[in-house]
Scaffold this motif. Sequence first.
Motif, mmCIF file in Angstrom:
data_model
loop_
_atom_site.group_PDB
_atom_site.id
_atom_site.type_symbol
_atom_site.label_atom_id
_atom_site.label_comp_id
_atom_site.label_asym_id
_atom_site.label_seq_id
_atom_site.Cartn_x
_atom_site.Cartn_y
_atom_site.Cartn_z
ATOM 1 N N TYR A 132 0.804 -1.072 -0.068
ATOM 2 C CA TYR A 132 -0.139 0.148 -0.016
ATOM 3 C C TYR A 132 0.936 1.312 -0.174
ATOM 4 C CZ TYR A 132 -4.014 2.995 1.692
ATOM 5 O OH TYR A 132 -4.867 3.856 1.833
ATOM 6 N N PRO A 133 1.063 1.825 -1.242
ATOM 7 C CA PRO A 133 2.188 2.731 -1.225
ATOM 8 C C PRO A 133 1.968 3.789 -0.407
ATOM 9 C CG PRO A 133 1.134 2.439 -3.320
ATOM 10 C CD PRO A 133 0.330 1.733 -2.352
ATOM 11 N N GLU A 134 0.799 4.392 0.176
ATOM 12 C CA GLU A 134 0.812 5.567 1.201
ATOM 13 C C GLU A 134 1.500 5.232 2.318
ATOM 14 O OE1 GLU A 134 -1.438 4.095 -0.751
ATOM 15 O OE2 GLU A 134 -2.970 5.736 -1.561
ATOM 16 N N GLN A 135 1.378 3.670 2.682
ATOM 17 C CA GLN A 135 2.102 3.311 4.088
ATOM 18 C C GLN A 135 3.489 3.153 3.801
ATOM 19 O OE1 GLN A 135 -0.537 0.659 6.393
ATOM 20 N NE2 GLN A 135 1.276 -0.629 6.752
ATOM 21 N N THR A 136 3.889 2.474 2.750
ATOM 22 C CA THR A 136 5.075 1.908 2.618
ATOM 23 C C THR A 136 6.228 3.036 2.367
ATOM 24 O OG1 THR A 136 4.321 0.113 1.420
ATOM 25 C CG2 THR A 136 6.513 0.203 1.194
ATOM 26 N N ARG A 137 5.708 4.270 1.570
ATOM 27 C CA ARG A 137 6.461 5.471 1.666
ATOM 28 C C ARG A 137 6.765 5.970 2.852
ATOM 29 N NH1 ARG A 137 7.231 6.726 -3.810
ATOM 30 N NH2 ARG A 137 5.433 6.116 -5.025
ATOM 31 N N ILE A 138 6.096 5.622 4.068
ATOM 32 C CA ILE A 138 6.429 6.227 5.413
ATOM 33 C C ILE A 138 7.295 5.243 6.187
ATOM 34 C CG2 ILE A 138 5.439 6.993 7.535
ATOM 35 C CD1 ILE A 138 3.015 7.878 5.868
ATOM 36 N N GLU A 139 6.822 3.815 5.854
ATOM 37 C CA GLU A 139 7.363 2.724 6.985
ATOM 38 C C GLU A 139 8.428 1.796 6.172
ATOM 39 O OE1 GLU A 139 3.761 0.811 8.087
ATOM 40 O OE2 GLU A 139 3.033 2.567 9.097
ATOM 41 N N GLY A 140 8.488 1.791 4.910
ATOM 42 C CA GLY A 140 9.384 0.936 4.375
ATOM 43 C C GLY A 140 10.711 1.456 3.834
ATOM 44 N N GLU A 141 11.419 0.582 3.071
ATOM 45 C CA GLU A 141 12.727 0.788 2.724
ATOM 46 C C GLU A 141 12.604 2.022 1.901
ATOM 47 O OE1 GLU A 141 15.390 -0.635 3.417
ATOM 48 O OE2 GLU A 141 14.447 -2.001 4.451
ATOM 49 N N ILE A 142 11.594 2.429 1.048
ATOM 50 C CA ILE A 142 11.643 3.385 0.232
ATOM 51 C C ILE A 142 11.379 4.938 0.808
ATOM 52 C CG2 ILE A 142 10.750 2.186 -1.845
ATOM 53 C CD1 ILE A 142 7.920 3.256 -1.152
ATOM 54 N N GLN A 143 11.218 4.711 2.164
ATOM 55 C CA GLN A 143 11.315 6.030 2.958
ATOM 56 C C GLN A 143 12.586 6.628 2.888
ATOM 57 O OE1 GLN A 143 12.141 5.408 7.462
ATOM 58 N NE2 GLN A 143 11.467 3.684 6.850
ATOM 59 N N GLN A 144 13.539 6.157 2.369
ATOM 60 C CA GLN A 144 14.826 6.744 1.823
ATOM 61 C C GLN A 144 14.755 7.455 0.553
ATOM 62 O OE1 GLN A 144 18.311 3.890 2.369
ATOM 63 N NE2 GLN A 144 16.686 2.218 2.418
ATOM 64 N N MET A 145 13.849 7.094 -0.248
ATOM 65 C CA MET A 145 13.997 7.574 -1.655
ATOM 66 C C MET A 145 12.693 8.758 -1.705
ATOM 67 S SD MET A 145 15.738 5.298 -2.478
ATOM 68 C CE MET A 145 15.886 5.229 -4.358
ATOM 69 N N ASP B 153 9.109 -4.660 -0.871
ATOM 70 C CA ASP B 153 9.393 -3.823 0.245
ATOM 71 C C ASP B 153 8.119 -3.760 1.144
ATOM 72 O OD1 ASP B 153 9.936 -1.758 2.196
ATOM 73 O OD2 ASP B 153 10.063 -0.112 0.423
ATOM 74 N N SER B 154 8.191 -5.114 2.013
ATOM 75 C CA SER B 154 6.965 -5.192 2.627
ATOM 76 C C SER B 154 6.972 -4.727 4.287
ATOM 77 C CB SER B 154 7.056 -6.855 3.029
ATOM 78 O OG SER B 154 6.025 -7.404 3.777
ATOM 79 N N VAL B 155 5.808 -4.163 4.421
ATOM 80 C CA VAL B 155 5.528 -3.459 5.917
ATOM 81 C C VAL B 155 4.377 -4.155 6.482
ATOM 82 C CG1 VAL B 155 6.477 -1.547 5.168
ATOM 83 C CG2 VAL B 155 4.070 -1.572 4.802
ATOM 84 N N GLY B 156 3.574 -5.016 5.971
ATOM 85 C CA GLY B 156 2.460 -5.409 6.475
ATOM 86 C C GLY B 156 1.158 -4.550 6.272
ATOM 87 N N PHE B 157 0.058 -5.088 5.802
ATOM 88 C CA PHE B 157 -1.100 -4.273 5.793
ATOM 89 C C PHE B 157 -2.364 -5.406 6.164
ATOM 90 C CE2 PHE B 157 -4.495 -2.148 3.174
ATOM 91 C CZ PHE B 157 -4.190 -1.043 3.683
ATOM 92 N N ALA B 158 -3.248 -4.223 6.627
ATOM 93 C CA ALA B 158 -4.593 -4.631 7.413
ATOM 94 C C ALA B 158 -5.277 -5.749 6.574
ATOM 95 C CB ALA B 158 -5.486 -3.550 7.502
ATOM 96 N N THR B 159 -5.107 -5.704 5.166
ATOM 97 C CA THR B 159 -5.980 -6.750 4.317
ATOM 98 C C THR B 159 -5.390 -8.066 4.663
ATOM 99 O OG1 THR B 159 -4.428 -6.415 2.447
ATOM 100 C CG2 THR B 159 -6.466 -5.063 2.575
ATOM 101 N N GLU B 160 -3.934 -8.027 4.900
ATOM 102 C CA GLU B 160 -3.248 -9.430 5.175
ATOM 103 C C GLU B 160 -3.857 -9.978 6.329
ATOM 104 O OE1 GLU B 160 0.887 -8.193 5.043
ATOM 105 O OE2 GLU B 160 0.333 -7.385 3.120
ATOM 106 N N ASP B 161 -4.082 -9.271 7.385
ATOM 107 C CA ASP B 161 -4.680 -9.749 8.603
ATOM 108 C C ASP B 161 -6.161 -10.260 8.502
ATOM 109 O OD1 ASP B 161 -2.279 -8.887 10.203
ATOM 110 O OD2 ASP B 161 -3.142 -6.775 9.878
ATOM 111 N N PHE B 162 -6.692 -9.389 7.537
ATOM 112 C CA PHE B 162 -8.101 -9.691 6.991
ATOM 113 C C PHE B 162 -8.174 -11.144 6.569
ATOM 114 C CE2 PHE B 162 -11.421 -10.207 4.062
ATOM 115 C CZ PHE B 162 -12.682 -9.725 4.517
ATOM 116 N N SER B 163 -7.308 -11.305 5.740
ATOM 117 C CA SER B 163 -7.050 -12.785 5.097
ATOM 118 C C SER B 163 -6.963 -13.802 6.061
ATOM 119 C CB SER B 163 -6.076 -12.653 4.134
ATOM 120 O OG SER B 163 -6.107 -11.732 3.019
ATOM 121 N N ALA B 164 -5.936 -13.455 6.903
ATOM 122 C CA ALA B 164 -5.592 -14.494 8.207
ATOM 123 C C ALA B 164 -6.827 -14.881 8.964
ATOM 124 C CB ALA B 164 -4.427 -13.899 8.806
ATOM 125 N N LEU B 165 -7.583 -13.849 9.229
ATOM 126 C CA LEU B 165 -8.637 -14.183 10.198
ATOM 127 C C LEU B 165 -9.913 -14.932 9.499
ATOM 128 C CD1 LEU B 165 -8.824 -10.691 12.062
ATOM 129 C CD2 LEU B 165 -8.400 -13.013 13.044
#
Lengths: 338, 338
Positions: free
Chosen positions: A248-261, A291-303
């Motif tokens: 989810y780009p909005e989240q990854t740009r803050i939390e992921g590796e690409i915060q360096q970019m 560049d994985s940070v984890g997202f809510a939909t993955e938890d949705f899938s797991a549940l």
Amino acid sequence: MVQYVGVENLVRLVRAVGLETFLTELAGYVEEDFRRWPEFDKTPRVASHSSNGVIELMPTADDVLYSFKYVNGHPCNTREGLQTVTAFGVLADVKSGYPLMLSEMTLLTALRTAATSAVAARYLARRDSRVLAIIGLGAQSEFQATAFGALLGITRVQVYDVDPVATEKFCENMRGRGLEIAVARSSQDAVTGADIITTITADKLKAMILSDNMIGAGVHINAVGGDCPGKTELQATILNRGRVFVEYPEQTRIEGEIQQMPDDFPVTELWQVIAGEAQGRRSEVEITIFDSVGFATEDFSALRYLRDRVHGTAFYTDIDLVAEPEDPRNLFGLLNQN
Amino acid sequence: MVQYVGVENLVRLVRAVGLETFLTELAGYVEEDFRRWPEFDKTPRVASHSSNGVIELMPTADDVLYSFKYVNGHPCNTREGLQTVTAFGVLADVKSGYPLMLSEMTLLTALRTAATSAVAARYLARRDSRVLAIIGLGAQSEFQATAFGALLGITRVQVYDVDPVATEKFCENMRGRGLEIAVARSSQDAVTGADIITTITADKLKAMILSDNMIGAGVHINAVGGDCPGKTELQATILNRGRVFVEYPEQTRIEGEIQQMPDDFPVTELWQVIAGEAQGRRSEVEITIFDSVGFATEDFSALRYLRDRVHGTAFYTDIDLVAEPEDPRNLFGLLNQN
């Protein structure tokens, strides 16, 4: 009544199903939900920061089910014998708003993260990948190794951690699971000859777990450990050499590796690759980076998977989380009855 | 382990403590937390809307404790014998991020709403108030009546609901609780001679439960039912005649009675009155209006009280919501052990 899956029942369930089967089935749910990504109501996680860490709520929903996960991140917890991350989650019925299932998610998050890594790698790694490197042998490392063994056909895992105790724990846990484990003397040593590299270190500060010169052509990098502001694992030049895929780009740009970019650094959304709307790996020599940070939909899938999987089993209990007065307007009557 | 207070245990606890005592003690916690309002981390609730209703997460925290409540609002649920609102909540430790207690909150929300109404009325209603009018005899009405009896010295309750079944339910539930109940033939009839008026109807649309000509000098209005966009109960001119007190202006301007008013409509924050920073009632003839929509800190207070109250009792169980591996980095070991 609400279904409750605690730690003990989840452990029993995973053992009964078999870890590899559990991860494979879970990956199927993760993949299915990524494929229908636009159907989800996606909101940024809600964070409450304190001096020691953060507590977050991660909600998402489709037209039928709603889920949220409670998750904390407290880096100093290990000092007191506590986990840095714990989690639990709830699945609810969108139509009535009633909660359906409550589950522990510390273990389930480790499982869904590994399953998601494997799903991404199936689209991004070379088909002939057999050797996985893992840098960082903390709480999630064995889940990653097992998922890649079960879903990608990985046969050999080359591992490195600065801490020999963590390394020993990993080797002990992986004994007899059918994977060849090779303990490396350095990160460089671990990645040599690897088709896929998973970085999953716990460093809070900007680290350089992988440097540019360590990365050869055709490698897929599964960057899992860099997942919050100020925490990265890859040298920035690697991100320029390869193609970067995100949840989810909005989240990854803050939390992921690409915060360096820069903010406009080009990324491809994983769901688009899975849905056939964007290309995954384009050649045998391309470097791909999830560049994985984890997202809510993955938890949705797991549940969602867990709910289907415990159906008809003894691996849950019913708890009275929701009042059920016979007459819905007579809530007070609960206090009067005998 | 996490403490779990389900519906059955909460009912048992309230009966053991006594409803009036429970409400009085809970009101003490609510008041205490309002007094230290600036210490709280306050964020707007996170809503997930669907065609049938809404599911919300309401988090807040001070330096020691974090809480959130899950609550839904599905107006059509009663058609299928379900409640329109259900809730549960969690209290967590800010320092470690670990959850401490999980509780049902459908019942607890009704209790904290009534306690909050009573706290507000203690600061805003005339000291000599003895007669309470309640318009709307749904799920929360008996809690309101009991709280005002216990905390305000109300002796007579004049009630009205368009539905005779709801009225009968109310009278049945209040029998033997020490309050004089008078069933009115209309809203006008109910409010005649009342010192305090509680409006708590379930109408989804903008309604006019109270019109200007029904409101005499010196009355305190406890407006509880208007609590979401599009749902109000008071004629706007009443708001101009009286002084309006709110919990959290940012939220009340969207959800409360004052959604009918301009953005700069003057309000006083309840916490300021309780903390002695703003004046409550200024004269015997002033009309005061508590435009209540419910706020996360009130749930925090309720969970904080509940945790203290169940301590040392048998009114909770321990549940394994959080994995507790002996070595926090050896989460995988849980799956290997026997």
